[in-house]
Design a protein around this motif. Structure first.
Motif, PDB file in Angstrom:
ATOM      1  N   LEU A 184       0.395   2.513  16.420  1.00  0.00           N
ATOM      2  CA  LEU A 184       0.652   1.900  15.119  1.00  0.00           C
ATOM      3  C   LEU A 184       1.379   2.908  14.240  1.00  0.00           C
ATOM      4  N   PRO A 185       2.613   2.603  13.841  1.00  0.00           N
ATOM      5  CA  PRO A 185       3.395   3.580  13.071  1.00  0.00           C
ATOM      6  C   PRO A 185       2.656   4.042  11.826  1.00  0.00           C
ATOM      7  N   ARG A 186       2.874   5.310  11.480  1.00  0.00           N
ATOM      8  CA  ARG A 186       2.192   5.910  10.332  1.00  0.00           C
ATOM      9  C   ARG A 186       2.474   5.140   9.047  1.00  0.00           C
ATOM     10  N   ASP A 187       3.670   4.565   8.941  1.00  0.00           N
ATOM     11  CA  ASP A 187       4.024   3.863   7.712  1.00  0.00           C
ATOM     12  C   ASP A 187       3.700   2.371   7.775  1.00  0.00           C
ATOM     13  N   HIS A 188       2.936   1.938   8.781  1.00  0.00           N
ATOM     14  CA  HIS A 188       2.547   0.535   8.863  1.00  0.00           C
ATOM     15  C   HIS A 188       1.729   0.156   7.629  1.00  0.00           C
ATOM     16  N   LYS A 189       2.092  -0.939   6.990  1.00  0.00           N
ATOM     17  CA  LYS A 189       1.501  -1.265   5.697  1.00  0.00           C
ATOM     18  C   LYS A 189      -0.001  -1.503   5.761  1.00  0.00           C
ATOM     19  N   GLU A 190      -0.498  -1.971   6.905  1.00  0.00           N
ATOM     20  CA  GLU A 190      -1.908  -2.328   6.971  1.00  0.00           C
ATOM     21  C   GLU A 190      -2.749  -1.307   7.750  1.00  0.00           C
ATOM     22  N   LEU A 192     -13.231  20.435   1.547  1.00  0.00           N
ATOM     23  CA  LEU A 192     -12.773  19.341   2.405  1.00  0.00           C
ATOM     24  C   LEU A 192     -12.058  18.258   1.606  1.00  0.00           C
ATOM     25  N   ARG A 193     -12.483  18.062   0.368  1.00  0.00           N
ATOM     26  CA  ARG A 193     -11.837  17.026  -0.440  1.00  0.00           C
ATOM     27  C   ARG A 193     -10.363  17.323  -0.686  1.00  0.00           C
ATOM     28  N   GLN A 194      -9.987  18.581  -0.592  1.00  0.00           N
ATOM     29  CA  GLN A 194      -8.582  18.932  -0.778  1.00  0.00           C
ATOM     30  C   GLN A 194      -7.780  18.766   0.510  1.00  0.00           C
ATOM     31  N   MET A 195      -8.462  18.582   1.634  1.00  0.00           N
ATOM     32  CA  MET A 195      -7.794  18.604   2.935  1.00  0.00           C
ATOM     33  C   MET A 195      -7.697  17.235   3.595  1.00  0.00           C
ATOM     34  N   VAL A 196      -8.614  16.315   3.262  1.00  0.00           N
ATOM     35  CA  VAL A 196      -8.622  15.011   3.935  1.00  0.00           C
ATOM     36  C   VAL A 196      -7.697  14.038   3.223  1.00  0.00           C
ATOM     37  N   SER A 197      -7.288  13.016   3.946  1.00  0.00           N
ATOM     38  CA  SER A 197      -6.379  12.026   3.379  1.00  0.00           C
ATOM     39  C   SER A 197      -6.417  10.774   4.235  1.00  0.00           C
ATOM     40  N   VAL A 198      -6.613   9.622   3.627  1.00  0.00           N
ATOM     41  CA  VAL A 198      -6.611   8.369   4.380  1.00  0.00           C
ATOM     42  C   VAL A 198      -5.207   7.986   4.840  1.00  0.00           C
ATOM     43  N   SER A 199      -4.197   8.745   4.427  1.00  0.00           N
ATOM     44  CA  SER A 199      -2.827   8.446   4.835  1.00  0.00           C
ATOM     45  C   SER A 199      -2.179   9.622   5.558  1.00  0.00           C
ATOM     46  N   VAL A 226      -3.151  -3.350  18.963  1.00  0.00           N
ATOM     47  CA  VAL A 226      -2.619  -1.991  19.128  1.00  0.00           C
ATOM     48  C   VAL A 226      -3.503  -1.106  19.984  1.00  0.00           C
ATOM     49  N   CYS A 227      -4.756  -1.485  20.192  1.00  0.00           N
ATOM     50  CA  CYS A 227      -5.670  -0.683  21.003  1.00  0.00           C
ATOM     51  C   CYS A 227      -6.106  -1.474  22.229  1.00  0.00           C
ATOM     52  N   PRO A 228      -5.904  -0.946  23.423  1.00  0.00           N
ATOM     53  CA  PRO A 228      -6.266  -1.699  24.617  1.00  0.00           C
ATOM     54  C   PRO A 228      -7.748  -1.656  24.964  1.00  0.00           C
ATOM     55  N   THR A 258       0.839  -1.188   0.000  1.00  0.00           N
ATOM     56  CA  THR A 258       0.000   0.000   0.000  1.00  0.00           C
ATOM     57  C   THR A 258       0.873   1.235   0.000  1.00  0.00           C
ATOM     58  N   ASN A 259       0.565   2.135  -0.884  1.00  0.00           N
ATOM     59  CA  ASN A 259       1.302   3.382  -0.950  1.00  0.00           C
ATOM     60  C   ASN A 259       0.705   4.355   0.046  1.00  0.00           C
ATOM     61  N   TYR A 260       1.492   4.755   1.027  1.00  0.00           N
ATOM     62  CA  TYR A 260       0.981   5.637   2.054  1.00  0.00           C
ATOM     63  C   TYR A 260       1.372   7.082   1.830  1.00  0.00           C
TER      64      TYR A 260
END
Length: 544
Positions: free
Chosen positions: A446-452, A200-207, A257-259, A107-109
């Motif tokens: 969970l690190p930002r660059d975690h693949k999943e 908003l479409r210019q500001m949001v990002s799933v990554s 990762v979440c307790p 996945t490209n983050y």
């Protein structure tokens, strides 16, 4: 000049803003909430308005652009599979019995370049609106078709409108713009809503940052809500559903990762173990057994009990949603738990009840004389419709049914959120506040660059967000209540509080040391609350 520095032309009638008083325009962009001082950092902010997000000249992927890249889907499937409603995910012990999950594609983050980013061309904007419509609703829908006739012709007048707007928008404050958009949707102001959605479409990002990632899913919910057909959109999102083993893997990652969920299951197990410490025959009814993972540690604890383990019988209630996540029916859960109990020499039986909790009748539960009964409601009661949805009120009916069985202990674990009967706008604010805390906590662990990570958030959390925002009536299945309301329901059904186990509380506090120091555990009014900084997220208590 960079594209993000130029005044952008937006799809609004060129006369609309020119004919509106500035005070009316400001009311949408400056909601009556406290603003942050510029020097505050995001790490120190809490859940009123967030700190300003500095928008760089890089292009962010938006809802439609993330699916156009081909690297990951923005949303999962028509099913209602998600983490919290399913119940307990696979545990570390249980994962030994799983088929090794197939690795998902890379996945490209980064922030992929796509046509969804900033545009200065009116026709291009019209095209992008159509792209978003097709991505969410499919090519047959015509939700944005009505917008085509509203696009401006007089670009000079439109630039004047833009200058007027830019003066009242909090620069780069994504959270406040989300709130302003929700307010416009609540007010049925279609033009303002559509204009804000284009921003908003210019500001949001799933990554991106936590608020950018959450904002992507909340924007999708707002689009669905504005279409006045949120339920249809929610059920017909045309995105690839993950295979069952992939979904189980995502749930496992979130669990690790979440307790929140470990906390809930541990506190419930502690109450059951304490109540059953002197019993020889124990019957546990789990109203959302999912993978059965919650009972792995309890079976092990009973195996080590002085004087030997009791005979344990578990009735597992579940529906087709969780069956999909498991990759099969309840027999899979029964076989797994039976093997585990056999390995620890614990007498064990499993009784399957493949149905929704709303449908359960006493004869479905296999009650037998001589058994001490425990009933487990972990992350499930908020899915039961109440009196605001149905005159049958399955939520309270189920509690009365359980009370009639004379259980020794009943455990309740729920997300501490108030979205059940709230109107759209306060419900939106509550959802934004709650999931901001959750997405921030994921970002820490969970690190930002975690693949999943993107898959975990999309398939385990985002669908719940869209359901809360966009759906109404029976189609809104995410109907959370705060613990005070749950306590009222339990008392009306005839229950009284059951004291919590101090040993379990100490164990959970120890567990939290392995996570961020921003988590907090507090016992008050006979219940345990797990929170992130100043926000309660999960509450647990027991009844008899």
């Amino acid at each position: 000049m960079q594209a993000s520095q130029r005044p952008r032309k937006v799809g609004m009638p060129n006369t609309f803003f020119l004919n509106q008083p500035l005070q009316k325009v400001e009311s949408y962009f400056l909601p009556h909430i406290q603003t942050f001082e510029p020097q505050l950092s995001c790490n120190n902010s809490r859940y009123g308005p967030s700190c300003p997000i500095q928008i760089s000249h890089d292009r962010y992927c938006t809802l439609e652009s993330s699916s156009l890249t081909g690297n990951h889907t923005i949303y999962n499937s028509p099913s209602t599979v998600s983490f919290s409603p399913i119940g307990s995910p696979v545990s570390q012990q249980e994962s030994l019995h799983m088929t090794d999950p197939v690795q998902s594609p890379e996945t490209n983050y980064g922030s992929p370049l796509s046509g969804s980013c900033i545009t200065n061309d009116v026709n291009d904007l019209r095209h992008k609106l159509r792209e978003l419509e097709n991505a969410m609703l499919g090519p047959d829908s015509d939700f944005f078709g009505a917008c085509d006739n509203l696009l401006p012709i007089n670009e000079g007048a439109l630039e004047n409108s833009w200058r007027q707007m830019i003066e009242v928008i909090p620069r780069g404050d994504l959270k406040q713009i989300l709130i302003a958009c929700a307010k416009a949707v609540a007010d049925n102001d279609t033009l303002i809503s559509q204009w804000l959605m284009s921003e908003l479409r210019q500001m949001v990002s799933v990554s991106g940052e936590p608020i950018q990632r959450l904002g992507a899913y909340m924007l999708e919910g707002l689009v669905a809500k504005l279409a006045a057909s949120g339920s249809s959109i929610y059920k017909s999102l045309r995105c690839k559903e993950p295979a069952s083993f992939e979904l189980l893997s995502y749930m496992h990652i979130l669990y690790e990762v979440c307790p929140y969920f470990k906390f809930g299951y541990m506190s419930a197990n502690g109450a059951i173990a304490e109540a059953m410490k002197d019993e020889n025959r124990v019957h546990i009814i789990d109203f959302q057994i999912s993978q059965g993972s919650q009972w792995v540690t309890l079976i092990q604890a009973f195996a080590a009990r002085p004087g030997g383990p009791p005979h344990i019988r578990i009735t597992g209630i579940d529906d087709s949603t969780s069956a999909y996540a498991r990759g099969g029916g309840l027999s899979i859960v029964g076989q797994r738990l039976s093997r585990l109990a056999e390995s620890f020499k614990v007498p064990f039986e499993f009784h399957a009840a493949a149905m929704s909790g709303c449908e359960v009748q006493p004869e479905d539960l296999g009650i037998q004389p001589g058994e001490a009964l425990a009933v487990n409601f972990a992350f499930v009661l908020h899915h039961m419709p109440d009196e605001s949805v149905s005159t049958e009120n399955p939520r309270d009916r189920l509690l009365r049914l359980v009370k009639s069985l004379n259980p020794k202990v009943v455990t309740l674990v729920e997300q501490e959120s108030n979205t059940n009967t709230a109107a759209f706008f306060p419900r939106f604010l509550e959802t934004l506040d709650y999931y901001t805390a959750m997405f921030e906590s994921i970002d820490v662990t969970l690190p930002r660059d975690h693949k999943e990570r993107i898959n975990v958030e999309q398939h385990c959390l985002a669908r719940d967000v869209v359901n809360v925002i966009a759906c109404e009536g029976p189609e809104r299945v995410e109907r959370h209540e705060v613990l005070g309301k749950w306590k009222s329901r339990f008392r009306m059904a005839g229950f009284s509080p059951y004291p919590l186990c101090s040993l379990v509380n100490a164990t959970i506090k120890k567990l939290l040391e392995n996570y961020s120091d921003k988590y907090r555990l507090e016992e008050r009014d006979g219940a345990l609350y797990l929170g992130w900084m100043n926000r309660d997220l999960v509450a647990s208590c027991a009844w008899k």
